[in-house]
Design a protein around this motif. Structure first.
Motif, PDB file in Angstrom:
ATOM      1  N   ARG A 104      61.141  41.605 -37.622  1.00 50.76           N
ATOM      2  CA  ARG A 104      62.028  41.537 -36.468  1.00 50.76           C
ATOM      3  C   ARG A 104      62.972  40.352 -36.561  1.00 50.76           C
ATOM      4  O   ARG A 104      64.142  40.437 -36.233  1.00 50.76           O
TER       5      ARG A 104
ATOM      6  N   THR B 147      59.812  34.871 -30.127  1.00 50.63           N
ATOM      7  CA  THR B 147      61.189  34.953 -30.586  1.00 50.63           C
ATOM      8  C   THR B 147      61.343  33.913 -31.672  1.00 50.63           C
ATOM      9  O   THR B 147      60.665  32.895 -31.658  1.00 50.63           O
TER      10      THR B 147
ATOM     11  N   ARG C 102      58.354  43.069 -27.021  1.00 56.75           N
ATOM     12  CA  ARG C 102      59.176  44.273 -27.042  1.00 56.75           C
ATOM     13  C   ARG C 102      58.410  45.512 -26.598  1.00 56.75           C
ATOM     14  O   ARG C 102      58.915  46.608 -26.732  1.00 56.75           O
ATOM     15  N   VAL C 243      55.298  49.699 -32.314  1.00 51.17           N
ATOM     16  CA  VAL C 243      56.354  48.845 -32.836  1.00 51.17           C
ATOM     17  C   VAL C 243      57.559  49.688 -33.195  1.00 51.17           C
ATOM     18  O   VAL C 243      57.433  50.737 -33.829  1.00 51.17           O
ATOM     19  N   PRO C 246      61.702  47.850 -37.293  1.00 47.79           N
ATOM     20  CA  PRO C 246      62.459  46.611 -37.203  1.00 47.79           C
ATOM     21  C   PRO C 246      63.702  46.609 -38.088  1.00 47.79           C
ATOM     22  O   PRO C 246      64.598  45.798 -37.873  1.00 47.79           O
ATOM     23  N   LYS C 249      67.992  47.578 -36.588  1.00 50.85           N
ATOM     24  CA  LYS C 249      68.046  46.502 -35.604  1.00 50.85           C
ATOM     25  C   LYS C 249      68.917  46.922 -34.409  1.00 50.85           C
ATOM     26  O   LYS C 249      70.058  47.346 -34.574  1.00 50.85           O
TER      27      LYS C 249
END
Lengths: 122, 526, 252
Positions: A104, B147, C102, C243, C246, C249
């Motif tokens: 991520r 983050t 998330r 999830v 990733p 994006k």
């Protein structure tokens, strides 16, 4: 036949392959697999330490005399290895979650140095 | 006599039940976790208020070398109570000032508490390994940033996974050779093991401890992890995780490796204690020097922890009673002082959103308490007189000077490192204290951080909530610094009990039940 | 270059370990497979002398499971197992914490409909896994296996249902199962403390060695572990399945 050298060498080889995997790349997934291999090698080694020539599986299925030497292999390493397998499973789960986090943040799984000079939150 | 089991069982039970209240944090979940920790802290304080005779708790009803047993004495209880205090402060701080975290955060803090108590109390090598792994899993998950880059934490995982694997291999070799897992029993058989077995298992197992203690060649994960983790987790990492690692490393060292008595002369064979002493000295001085060069406040605190743990390792490696007493004192003082520093850093970060300490300049103008707490924390870590760090270092110096050249070199390094460390920490404190106008004029801070620093990012930053945690820790510091006698006595008793120079102690007699039933067939290998 | 170094380092470590462990005095000392601990556990004479003969049908042994490994895992060293359960719990809770931010966004697990073969076979396979999983867990004191593999099979069944129906098991229910099971483990420990004076001591009549209804606390603990492990693994799969990809994006 003495199985000790064969099994011990296979265990050490698994350990070594894992070590090579750690050393030869920076991919997080590669690291996870490598650590898994190392742990497997050690688990094999741990089970081996309980082996004894002619020892039976440590489940009582027939009567035996408790006065003579025990007819079973040493059951303690088998019990320890159960615990260690589950611990390995747990850390792998967490490592996979961390790998997702890495993807991520960086878009890939190549784990280099921590980028400096970024905002941090409490 | 089994009350100490509560330090392991109660946080586990609370951690299992807490998710039933929901995944989102509510006042109920927060209150439940804080109350559990508070109750455990109260239990520890209550137990410590009376005399604590050292005793062994047998788990599952199986006597010592066969089953798992816990050894409880005053210093281990003090350490566990300290962990509860730190966790209370950290959790309270996170609830008040941090980002909103799911209930799993509280759950993992509780799990970490159980692991800390277990690792401190247990007398079984494999059980110790299990508790170290629990602590690592909890610490890893807590320090992962939601983050930003998790590279520091991934490195932490990598280091701890490999060192955990090495430790397991060491335990396997040791069990194969000695045929037992109880630490005291292992110590009794250590001398009969062949040289390569001793070396391999010793090095592999020590590797596991050294990574968790952040000793120098194995510290690479720490700065980045501390920087990205919330300050409350930094507090737990530097106070609880390193503390439990140091204490359990010492247990292994004193009980199994028998480093408990003395450091062999320099001319003798290179030994474990010498290797550890050298690593500790390297860590002490390099960590302190790295602090001087560090621009990032949290990384600076990480290097401070590394440096302090180097000192603790040196003291443990010296192994004479005074040095060990000093090491235990240092574990406490470092945990308390570093917690204050982390609380202040946490406030600073939540206001400025930056972790470079240059960006924190002038924050102390609006809230003086930040500066006072920072200086108290600095004094504790550095070891000014009348705060606990002083007694720890004094005791270390006393122990080290009796050990010849090695000890003298260690003392010299300690002085150099202390100077470097105080300069680095006081510089940050001065920055906090500086007038905001100065910052504008000097112009050495870039625009973004200055702007962020000016924005009131948080409303109640220096409010009651922050004071409560910081004051509780300060009270602990002052108590330990002004009345060190209680602690000194407890640590001295523990050091004597573990070192084995006293013929009768509970640690050693706990396995005596074993002796009468050694029969012909039961006899292990020679 | 880097890889060459890696080859040399790992080969060197393996060679060093091999030479140290398999030659010389270490070889004579290691791998004898004989230890006082293990033999005492096998003979069940830790607390006091065991009867001269131990075998199926023996009564009043100090630890009743016929499977000695189970006796060690849940009785002699039960405290380790509490820790082991906790590691798994902490890892799954940690994965949830790490991936928390998330979670709200990626609701749908998969937009594609599961194939007909999967949906048709799932209930039967689930039934099979369900039965075998419980059987393995409940026979843990007699045969190899026990709560962990049994729980893994149950979790496999749950995950199969998840992918076949496209619905997910509710997180709340999984947490309920997990939490109550974990709490029961600690409660069994406390019950041992109350009745036998030692945390995690086994209470009650241990029964006849080799019978299905023997070692009641062992069976109870393995049942608890199976339920807990199944909830945890299903939860872990659920967390990781949620999830988003990733690499594609989206804007933050």
């Amino acid at each position: 036949m003495n199985v000790v050298p064969i099994v011990a060498i296979s265990a050490l080889l698994l350990f070594g392959i894992g070590l090579y995997g750690l050393w030869s790349g920076r991919n997080v997934l590669r690291w996870i697999l490598a650590v898994g291999l190392m742990e497997t090698g050690i688990n094999v080694f741990l089970v081996l330490t309980g082996w004894r020539p002619g020892g039976a599986v440590p489940i009582i299925t027939g009567a035996f005399s408790t006065r003579g030497p025990s007819p079973f292999i040493d059951p303690v390493p088998s019990a320890l290895v159960l615990t260690s397998i589950v611990i390995g499973l747990g850390t792998t789960t967490l490592a996979l979650a961390l790998a997702v986090l890495h993807a991520r943040a960086h878009g890939d799984l190549e784990c280099g140095d921590d980028p400096e000079n970024a905002e941090v939150l409490e | 006599m089994s009350a100490a089991v509560a330090f392991i069982a109660a946080p586990l039970a609370a951690a299992f039940l807490l998710p039933l209240l929901g995944t989102r944090p509510t006042w109920g979940t927060r209150a439940a976790s804080l109350l559990t920790l508070g109750a455990l802290f109260a239990l520890g304080a209550w137990m410590l208020a009376g005399p604590v005779p050292p005793h062994v708790i047998v788990l599952g009803g199986w006597r010592a070398p066969f089953g798992i047993s816990l050894y409880v004495d005053a210093s281990s209880l003090m350490l566990v109570t300290l962990f509860e205090l730190l966790a209370l402060a950290a959790l309270w701080f996170q609830h008040q000032h941090g980002q909103e975290k799911p209930v799993s955060f509280d759950v993992l803090v509780l799990v970490l508490m159980a692991a800390g108590a277990g690792a401190v109390l247990t007398q079984d090598l494999f059980n110790l390994f299990v508790f170290l792994e629990i602590a690592t899993v909890a610490a890893l998950a807590l320090s992962a940033p939601q983050t930003g880059s998790p590279r520091g934490v991934i490195r932490y995982w990598l280091f701890s996974a490999v060192s955990g694997a090495a430790m397991l291999l060491g335990i396997a070799i040791l069990y194969s050779g000695a045929g037992t897992l109880n630490l005291v029993d292992l110590g009794a058989r250590w001398g009969r093991l062949a040289e390569p077995v001793r070396w391999l298992s010793g090095v592999l197992i020590l590797l596991g401890f050294l990574v968790k203690m952040e000793i120098m060649p194995f510290h690479g994960w720490a700065p980045a992890t501390y920087r990205r983790a919330p300050s409350s987790v930094g507090l737990l990492l530097s106070g609880v995780v390193t503390g439990l690692a140091a204490f359990s490393a010492w247990k292994f060292f004193a009980l199994v490796l028998r480093g408990g008595t003395s450091l062999p002369p320099v001319s003798g064979v290179f030994s474990f204690s010498q290797a550890l002493f050298g690593l500790g000295a390297l860590t002490l001085i390099l960590g302190a020097l790295a602090m001087l060069a560090e621009k990032d406040g949290k990384r600076l605190l990480a290097f401070s922890t590394i440096s302090q743990m180097g000192l603790v390792l040196m003291a443990l490696a010296l192994g004479n009673p005074r040095a060990v007493r000093g090491a235990l004192f240092l574990v406490f003082s470092h945990a308390l002082g570093k917690s204050l520093l982390f609380l202040v850093a946490g406030i600073a970060v939540s206001r400025t959103r930056r972790s470079e300490w240059g960006a924190w300049r002038g924050l102390g103008q609006s809230s003086r308490s930040l500066v006072w707490f920072w200086f108290l924390g600095t004094a504790t870590v550095v070891g000014l007189p009348l705060v606990p760090g002083f007694w720890g270092k004094l005791s270390f110096v006393g122990g080290a000077l009796g050990m010849g050249m090695w000890g003298k070199a260690g003392v010299a390094l300690l002085i150099a490192a202390t100077v470097a460390e105080s300069v680095a920490l006081l510089r940050v404190g001065h920055g906090l204290w500086e007038h905001a106008d100065l910052r504008k004029r000097s112009g050495d801070v870039d625009e973004t951080s200055a702007a962020a620093g000016a924005a009131p990012a948080c409303k109640a930053c220096a409010g009651v909530s922050y004071w409560a945690g910081a004051l509780a820790i300060s009270a602990g510091i002052l108590w330990m610094g002004l009345w060190p006698a209680t602690f000194t006595r407890a640590f001295a008793d523990t050091a004597a009990a573990y070192a084995g120079d006293q013929p009768v102690s509970v640690v050693r007699t706990s396995t005596d039940a074993f002796a009468p039933r050694r029969d012909g067939q039961g006899q292990v290998k020679p | 270059m880097n890889k060459l170094l890696a080859v040399f380092v790992s080969a060197g470590v393996v060679a060093l370990l091999g030479v140290f462990l398999l030659t010389g005095p270490a070889r004579d000392q290691l791998f004898s497979g004989r230890s006082e601990l293990g033999d005492a556990f096998s003979r069940r004479d830790v607390r006091g002398p065991a009867p001269d003969q131990v075998g199926p049908g023996s009564r009043g042994l100090e630890s009743a499971p016929a499977n000695t490994v189970t006796a060690i895992v849940l009785d002699y060293r039960g405290f380790d197992t509490l820790g082991e359960v906790t590691v798994l719990f902490a890892a799954v809770a940690g994965a949830g914490l790490v991936l928390f931010a998330r979670r709200r966004r990626g609701q749908a697990v998969s937009a594609r409909r599961p194939s007909l073969i999967l949906t048709a076979a799932a209930p039967w396979v689930f039934l099979f896994l369900f039965v075998v999983g419980f059987a393995i867990a409940l026979h843990g004191h007699l045969t190899p296996g026990g709560g962990f593999p049994g729980g893994a099979l149950l979790a496999a069944g749950l995950v199969l249902l998840l992918s076949a129906t496209g619905r997910e098991p509710s997180a709340r229910r999984l947490h309920l199962l997990e939490g109550l099971a974990g709490f029961s483990f600690v409660a069994v420990g406390v019950a041992g403390l109350v009745w036998k004076g030692s945390f995690l001591a086994h209470f009650g009549d241990s029964g006849v060695l080799g019978d299905f209804w023997s070692a009641p606390v062992t069976m109870l603990l393995y049942l608890i572990i199976a339920l807990k492990v199944s909830a945890e693994l299903a939860n872990a799969v659920r967390t990781l399945a949620h999830v988003e990809d990733p690499t594609t994006k989206e804007a933050p």
